[in-house]
Design a protein around this motif. Structure first.
Motif, PDB file in Angstrom:
ATOM      1  N   ALA A 198      59.856  19.320 -20.928  1.00  0.00           N
ATOM      2  CA  ALA A 198      60.157  19.742 -21.809  1.00  0.00           C
ATOM      3  C   ALA A 198      61.011  20.766 -22.212  1.00  0.00           C
ATOM      4  CB  ALA A 198      58.663  21.998 -20.983  1.00  0.00           C
ATOM      5  N   PHE A 199      61.443  20.959 -22.943  1.00  0.00           N
ATOM      6  CA  PHE A 199      63.380  21.304 -23.771  1.00  0.00           C
ATOM      7  C   PHE A 199      63.032  23.071 -22.971  1.00  0.00           C
ATOM      8  CE2 PHE A 199      62.460  17.807 -26.335  1.00  0.00           C
ATOM      9  CZ  PHE A 199      63.196  16.737 -26.358  1.00  0.00           C
ATOM     10  N   THR A 200      64.566  22.834 -22.683  1.00  0.00           N
ATOM     11  CA  THR A 200      64.250  24.048 -22.006  1.00  0.00           C
ATOM     12  C   THR A 200      66.000  24.946 -22.219  1.00  0.00           C
ATOM     13  OG1 THR A 200      65.197  23.004 -19.545  1.00  0.00           O
ATOM     14  CG2 THR A 200      62.400  24.187 -20.508  1.00  0.00           C
ATOM     15  N   VAL A 201      66.074  26.594 -22.229  1.00  0.00           N
ATOM     16  CA  VAL A 201      67.561  26.611 -22.489  1.00  0.00           C
ATOM     17  C   VAL A 201      67.351  27.602 -21.779  1.00  0.00           C
ATOM     18  CG1 VAL A 201      69.184  27.669 -24.520  1.00  0.00           C
ATOM     19  CG2 VAL A 201      68.223  25.676 -25.119  1.00  0.00           C
ATOM     20  N   PHE A 202      68.449  28.340 -20.787  1.00  0.00           N
ATOM     21  CA  PHE A 202      68.372  29.430 -20.136  1.00  0.00           C
ATOM     22  C   PHE A 202      69.830  29.420 -20.062  1.00  0.00           C
ATOM     23  CE2 PHE A 202      64.873  27.290 -18.519  1.00  0.00           C
ATOM     24  CZ  PHE A 202      64.051  28.792 -17.835  1.00  0.00           C
ATOM     25  N   LYS A 203      70.043  30.724 -20.908  1.00  0.00           N
ATOM     26  CA  LYS A 203      71.935  31.494 -21.161  1.00  0.00           C
ATOM     27  C   LYS A 203      71.550  32.901 -20.709  1.00  0.00           C
ATOM     28  CE  LYS A 203      74.790  32.233 -24.709  1.00  0.00           C
ATOM     29  NZ  LYS A 203      75.007  32.442 -26.475  1.00  0.00           N
ATOM     30  N   GLU A 204      72.634  32.920 -19.405  1.00  0.00           N
ATOM     31  CA  GLU A 204      73.057  34.254 -19.141  1.00  0.00           C
ATOM     32  C   GLU A 204      74.300  34.697 -19.506  1.00  0.00           C
ATOM     33  OE1 GLU A 204      71.808  36.064 -16.845  1.00  0.00           O
ATOM     34  OE2 GLU A 204      70.357  34.667 -15.213  1.00  0.00           O
ATOM     35  N   GLY A 205      74.626  36.224 -19.856  1.00  0.00           N
ATOM     36  CA  GLY A 205      75.458  36.779 -20.122  1.00  0.00           C
ATOM     37  C   GLY A 205      74.647  38.238 -20.947  1.00  0.00           C
ATOM     38  N   ASP A 206      75.959  38.409 -21.869  1.00  0.00           N
ATOM     39  CA  ASP A 206      75.682  40.117 -21.865  1.00  0.00           C
ATOM     40  C   ASP A 206      74.519  39.696 -22.636  1.00  0.00           C
ATOM     41  OD1 ASP A 206      77.720  40.760 -22.041  1.00  0.00           O
ATOM     42  OD2 ASP A 206      78.666  40.745 -23.723  1.00  0.00           O
ATOM     43  N   GLU A 207      73.857  38.624 -22.845  1.00  0.00           N
ATOM     44  CA  GLU A 207      72.500  39.124 -23.675  1.00  0.00           C
ATOM     45  C   GLU A 207      71.803  37.536 -22.832  1.00  0.00           C
ATOM     46  OE1 GLU A 207      72.867  38.727 -27.516  1.00  0.00           O
ATOM     47  OE2 GLU A 207      72.602  41.399 -28.106  1.00  0.00           O
ATOM     48  N   ARG A 208      70.437  37.690 -22.265  1.00  0.00           N
ATOM     49  CA  ARG A 208      70.719  36.625 -21.851  1.00  0.00           C
ATOM     50  C   ARG A 208      69.346  35.876 -22.730  1.00  0.00           C
ATOM     51  NH1 ARG A 208      67.093  38.869 -17.348  1.00  0.00           N
ATOM     52  NH2 ARG A 208      65.102  37.131 -16.805  1.00  0.00           N
TER      53      ARG A 208
ATOM     54  N   LEU B  23      60.143  24.453 -24.768  1.00  0.00           N
ATOM     55  CA  LEU B  23      58.881  24.349 -25.773  1.00  0.00           C
ATOM     56  C   LEU B  23      58.867  22.550 -25.695  1.00  0.00           C
ATOM     57  CD1 LEU B  23      61.179  22.566 -28.154  1.00  0.00           C
ATOM     58  CD2 LEU B  23      62.474  25.164 -27.384  1.00  0.00           C
ATOM     59  N   LYS B  24      57.542  22.587 -26.143  1.00  0.00           N
ATOM     60  CA  LYS B  24      57.385  21.129 -25.710  1.00  0.00           C
ATOM     61  C   LYS B  24      56.277  20.307 -27.401  1.00  0.00           C
ATOM     62  CE  LYS B  24      56.330  19.697 -21.451  1.00  0.00           C
ATOM     63  NZ  LYS B  24      55.272  18.609 -20.304  1.00  0.00           N
ATOM     64  N   TRP B  25      56.561  18.971 -28.247  1.00  0.00           N
ATOM     65  CA  TRP B  25      55.861  18.959 -28.856  1.00  0.00           C
ATOM     66  C   TRP B  25      54.260  18.218 -28.733  1.00  0.00           C
ATOM     67  CZ3 TRP B  25      60.793  19.554 -29.542  1.00  0.00           C
ATOM     68  CH2 TRP B  25      61.360  19.682 -31.378  1.00  0.00           C
ATOM     69  N   THR B  26      53.495  18.122 -28.863  1.00  0.00           N
ATOM     70  CA  THR B  26      51.987  17.956 -28.563  1.00  0.00           C
ATOM     71  C   THR B  26      51.314  17.444 -29.861  1.00  0.00           C
ATOM     72  OG1 THR B  26      50.967  20.036 -29.667  1.00  0.00           O
ATOM     73  CG2 THR B  26      51.447  20.164 -27.452  1.00  0.00           C
ATOM     74  N   GLU B  27      49.952  17.052 -29.469  1.00  0.00           N
ATOM     75  CA  GLU B  27      49.622  16.501 -30.967  1.00  0.00           C
ATOM     76  C   GLU B  27      48.770  16.864 -31.551  1.00  0.00           C
ATOM     77  OE1 GLU B  27      46.797  13.306 -29.136  1.00  0.00           O
ATOM     78  OE2 GLU B  27      49.027  11.647 -27.899  1.00  0.00           O
ATOM     79  N   SER B  28      48.820  18.398 -31.373  1.00  0.00           N
ATOM     80  CA  SER B  28      48.148  19.478 -31.813  1.00  0.00           C
ATOM     81  C   SER B  28      49.336  18.996 -33.670  1.00  0.00           C
ATOM     82  CB  SER B  28      47.951  21.165 -31.401  1.00  0.00           C
ATOM     83  OG  SER B  28      48.020  21.622 -32.517  1.00  0.00           O
ATOM     84  N   THR B  29      48.732  19.681 -34.964  1.00  0.00           N
ATOM     85  CA  THR B  29      48.913  19.939 -35.943  1.00  0.00           C
ATOM     86  C   THR B  29      49.284  21.604 -35.947  1.00  0.00           C
ATOM     87  OG1 THR B  29      46.575  20.194 -37.094  1.00  0.00           O
ATOM     88  CG2 THR B  29      46.791  18.057 -37.011  1.00  0.00           C
ATOM     89  N   ASP B  30      49.546  22.219 -35.518  1.00  0.00           N
ATOM     90  CA  ASP B  30      49.410  23.804 -35.889  1.00  0.00           C
ATOM     91  C   ASP B  30      51.441  23.612 -34.567  1.00  0.00           C
ATOM     92  OD1 ASP B  30      48.313  23.845 -33.554  1.00  0.00           O
ATOM     93  OD2 ASP B  30      47.391  25.383 -33.876  1.00  0.00           O
ATOM     94  N   GLU B  31      51.918  25.076 -35.086  1.00  0.00           N
ATOM     95  CA  GLU B  31      52.335  25.530 -34.143  1.00  0.00           C
ATOM     96  C   GLU B  31      52.462  26.561 -33.473  1.00  0.00           C
ATOM     97  OE1 GLU B  31      56.093  27.417 -35.610  1.00  0.00           O
ATOM     98  OE2 GLU B  31      55.691  26.851 -37.452  1.00  0.00           O
TER      99      GLU B  31
END
Length: 342
Positions: free
Chosen positions: A246-256, A261-269
């Motif tokens: 999975a692509f991940t982002v974890f950013k800590e600071g004044d705001e977290r 996310l991952k892409w699948t073979e589905s046609t929708d988001e």
């Protein structure tokens, strides 16, 4: 038309509702309605206060109980416990204040809570106003206190239990008022699902659900947080992923900021977004910003590595096709549309 038949409209006809009367008179303004969604919103309002304690590092465990009558719910946490000392202005305990006055709470100035889902000082008092009975038990400084309410009004004084008590925290037990709600039976699965999502969004917090109507008890604890949540959502959707990690982002600071996310073979988001642990089904600037940033990042990567097929242009929708994502942000001053925080 005869003027004799016209009704008089004078100052005497102007009504100023006091205390929690506005909540009982117009509950839809505070919980969205008196149907099933509004009924369960009572649970979410008390739950979010327990979560706020955990979110700010003051609690590690939340226990929710659906009692045998299926109409009574208890929410307990091991946080600091609602203050019980007398407020200098009202000369009543802080516990009574937060449960009987609208816009009374400790989350306005940002000193006690860096981020929170409860914002307006309305939730707990609204639940109290719409409950046939509400019992608050607070453990602080080796003492235990109890106070009972009915339809938003105290029916006992603040009572101090005898003996010494270990730990701290708050337990709120309430039964919705059948004169307000046409149906007061809670749906156990609805509560369980919300609690499971809560455990994903607040990794490291132990969330226990005890359903006394069936005797079932389950504990949720997810150290990987929304990464585990993403896997669950993809499995439930029955979609095959096109990459393992999975692509991940974890950013800590004044705001977290937390993204998975991952892409699948589905046609929708499929994007699920949250602010301070509150589901934002209608989206918002956080979700719009995520979509815009994702599209820009993918296009930059494609252009930098010369991966664009000749004569082909990618639209933002093309980039997000098959995407499954969890977006969770924690901010000090979120702007929700109203008390129901849609």
């Amino acid at each position: 038309m005869s003027t004799a038949n016209k009704s008089k409209y004078t100052a005497e006809d102007i009504v100023a509702l006091e205390g929690l009367e506005p909540v009982r008179k117009r509950p839809g303004m505070y919980i969205g309605g008196v149907g099933s969604a509004g009924l369960h919103h009572l649970v979410w309002e008390i739950l979010v206060n327990a979560v706020d304690e955990a979110m700010n590092g003051h609690a590690t465990e939340i226990i929710v109980t659906l009692h045998k009558d299926s109409r009574t719910v208890s929410v307990s946490d091991n946080g600091r416990g609602i203050p019980v000392d007398k407020h200098p202005k009202t000369k009543t305990s802080a516990l009574e204040m937060v449960l009987t006055l609208l816009h009374a709470g400790g989350k306005f100035e940002g000193k006690n809570y860096k981020t929170s889902g409860g914002l307006h000082g309305v939730g707990a008092s609204a639940v109290n106003a719409l409950s046939k009975q509400l019992i608050a038990v607070v453990r602080r400084d080796g003492e235990q206190y109890k106070m009972e309410f009915s339809q938003g009004k105290p029916i006992t004084n603040l009572q101090k239990a005898k003996g010494t008590f270990r730990g701290s925290g708050t337990t709120i037990t309430f039964t919705p008022d059948p004169t307000i709600f046409p149906k007061t039976e809670f749906n156990s699965d609805t509560i369980r699902q919300r609690l499971e999502v809560t455990s994903f969004l607040h990794r490291g917090v132990r969330v226990t659900y005890h359903d006394e109507t069936t005797g079932n008890k389950v504990t949720y604890f997810h150290e990987n947080g929304i990464v585990d949540y993403l896997g669950k959502v993809i499995t439930e959707r029955g979609a095959s992923t096109i990459h393992d990690q999975a692509f991940t982002v974890f950013k800590e600071g004044d705001e977290r900021i937390e993204l998975a996310l991952k892409w699948t073979e589905s046609t929708d988001e499929h994007v699920r977004s949250y602010v301070n642990g509150i589901p934002t089904g209608s989206g918002g600037t956080h979700e719009n910003g995520f979509r815009a940033g994702l599209g820009k990042a993918v296009r930059n990567f494609i252009e930098t590595h010369n991966l664009t097929p000749r004569g082909v242009k990618f639209s933002p929708e093309d980039i997000r096709e098959g995407l499954v994502a969890i977006v969770s942000v924690f901010v000090a001053e979120p702007q929700f549309q109203g008390q129901t925080k849609d």
